[in-house]
Design a protein around this motif. Sequence first.
Motif, PDB file in Angstrom:
ATOM      1  N   LEU A   4       0.973  -0.942  -0.193  1.00  0.00           N
ATOM      2  CA  LEU A   4       0.468   0.076  -0.208  1.00  0.00           C
ATOM      3  C   LEU A   4       1.073   1.904   0.376  1.00  0.00           C
ATOM      4  O   LEU A   4       0.156   2.571  -0.505  1.00  0.00           O
ATOM      5  CB  LEU A   4      -0.975  -0.191   1.161  1.00  0.00           C
ATOM      6  N   TYR A   5       2.231   1.233   0.795  1.00  0.00           N
ATOM      7  CA  TYR A   5       2.833   2.345   1.231  1.00  0.00           C
ATOM      8  C   TYR A   5       3.450   2.870  -0.773  1.00  0.00           C
ATOM      9  O   TYR A   5       3.186   3.808  -1.229  1.00  0.00           O
ATOM     10  CB  TYR A   5       3.524   2.383   2.015  1.00  0.00           C
ATOM     11  N   GLN A   6       3.906   1.082  -1.301  1.00  0.00           N
ATOM     12  CA  GLN A   6       4.716   1.579  -2.577  1.00  0.00           C
ATOM     13  C   GLN A   6       3.534   2.138  -3.296  1.00  0.00           C
ATOM     14  O   GLN A   6       3.891   2.492  -4.247  1.00  0.00           O
ATOM     15  CB  GLN A   6       5.236   0.161  -2.429  1.00  0.00           C
ATOM     16  N   ILE A   7       2.336   1.952  -3.477  1.00  0.00           N
ATOM     17  CA  ILE A   7       0.913   2.098  -4.494  1.00  0.00           C
ATOM     18  C   ILE A   7       0.845   3.323  -4.441  1.00  0.00           C
ATOM     19  O   ILE A   7       0.855   4.325  -5.451  1.00  0.00           O
ATOM     20  CB  ILE A   7      -0.136   1.519  -4.610  1.00  0.00           C
ATOM     21  N   LEU A   8       0.895   3.702  -2.617  1.00  0.00           N
ATOM     22  CA  LEU A   8       0.886   5.575  -2.715  1.00  0.00           C
ATOM     23  C   LEU A   8       1.853   6.020  -3.337  1.00  0.00           C
ATOM     24  O   LEU A   8       1.769   6.961  -3.833  1.00  0.00           O
ATOM     25  CB  LEU A   8       0.769   5.723  -1.524  1.00  0.00           C
ATOM     26  N   MET A   9       3.361   5.792  -3.121  1.00  0.00           N
ATOM     27  CA  MET A   9       4.096   6.541  -3.327  1.00  0.00           C
ATOM     28  C   MET A   9       4.417   6.592  -4.954  1.00  0.00           C
ATOM     29  O   MET A   9       4.930   7.447  -5.711  1.00  0.00           O
ATOM     30  CB  MET A   9       5.436   6.100  -3.302  1.00  0.00           C
ATOM     31  N   LEU A  10       3.750   5.116  -6.136  1.00  0.00           N
ATOM     32  CA  LEU A  10       4.193   5.456  -6.985  1.00  0.00           C
ATOM     33  C   LEU A  10       3.398   6.703  -7.658  1.00  0.00           C
ATOM     34  O   LEU A  10       3.602   6.764  -8.980  1.00  0.00           O
ATOM     35  CB  LEU A  10       3.528   3.903  -7.716  1.00  0.00           C
ATOM     36  N   ILE A  11       1.549   6.349  -7.092  1.00  0.00           N
ATOM     37  CA  ILE A  11       0.853   7.432  -7.061  1.00  0.00           C
ATOM     38  C   ILE A  11       1.309   8.523  -7.784  1.00  0.00           C
ATOM     39  O   ILE A  11       1.198   9.441  -8.204  1.00  0.00           O
ATOM     40  CB  ILE A  11      -0.223   6.780  -6.830  1.00  0.00           C
ATOM     41  N   LEU A  12       2.140   9.182  -6.458  1.00  0.00           N
ATOM     42  CA  LEU A  12       2.552  10.419  -6.329  1.00  0.00           C
ATOM     43  C   LEU A  12       3.531  10.982  -7.016  1.00  0.00           C
ATOM     44  O   LEU A  12       3.793  11.856  -7.755  1.00  0.00           O
ATOM     45  CB  LEU A  12       3.263  10.914  -5.409  1.00  0.00           C
ATOM     46  N   ASP A  13       4.623   9.990  -7.535  1.00  0.00           N
ATOM     47  CA  ASP A  13       5.481   9.896  -8.310  1.00  0.00           C
ATOM     48  C   ASP A  13       4.898   9.959  -9.986  1.00  0.00           C
ATOM     49  O   ASP A  13       5.247  11.380 -11.079  1.00  0.00           O
ATOM     50  CB  ASP A  13       6.005   8.253  -8.488  1.00  0.00           C
ATOM     51  N   ILE A  14       3.869  10.037 -10.586  1.00  0.00           N
ATOM     52  CA  ILE A  14       3.574   9.150 -11.514  1.00  0.00           C
ATOM     53  C   ILE A  14       2.702  11.050 -11.550  1.00  0.00           C
ATOM     54  O   ILE A  14       2.706  11.683 -12.624  1.00  0.00           O
ATOM     55  CB  ILE A  14       2.610   8.323 -12.047  1.00  0.00           C
TER      56      ILE A  14
END
Length: 95
Positions: A4-14
């Motif tokens: 979940l943490y990695q998905i949130l960070m990925l969304i913010l990076d995108i």
Amino acid sequence: MTSLYQILMLILDIATFFIFAHFIMSWLISFQVLNLRQPLVAQIWDGLTRLLEPLYAPVRRILPQMGGLDLAPLVVLVGIYAIEIVLRNNAAAFL
């Protein structure tokens, strides 16, 4: 929960990537390096604008008018970075 943490960070990076792409593209259009009469450029510009306008609109309502200067992307980027800092500092909660 780490995922979940990695998905949130990925969304913010995108989101950050899209904001930078929109910003750079706006400069290239302003200096007439890119032409909006080209179909591909127009489609990319329209897609980025439609994608980012829901993020920019509330910020533009709060910010004072600055003439031709739009500070909404900068404020949104600062907000994204602030969210990333909060997520990184609380990463232990996702474990």
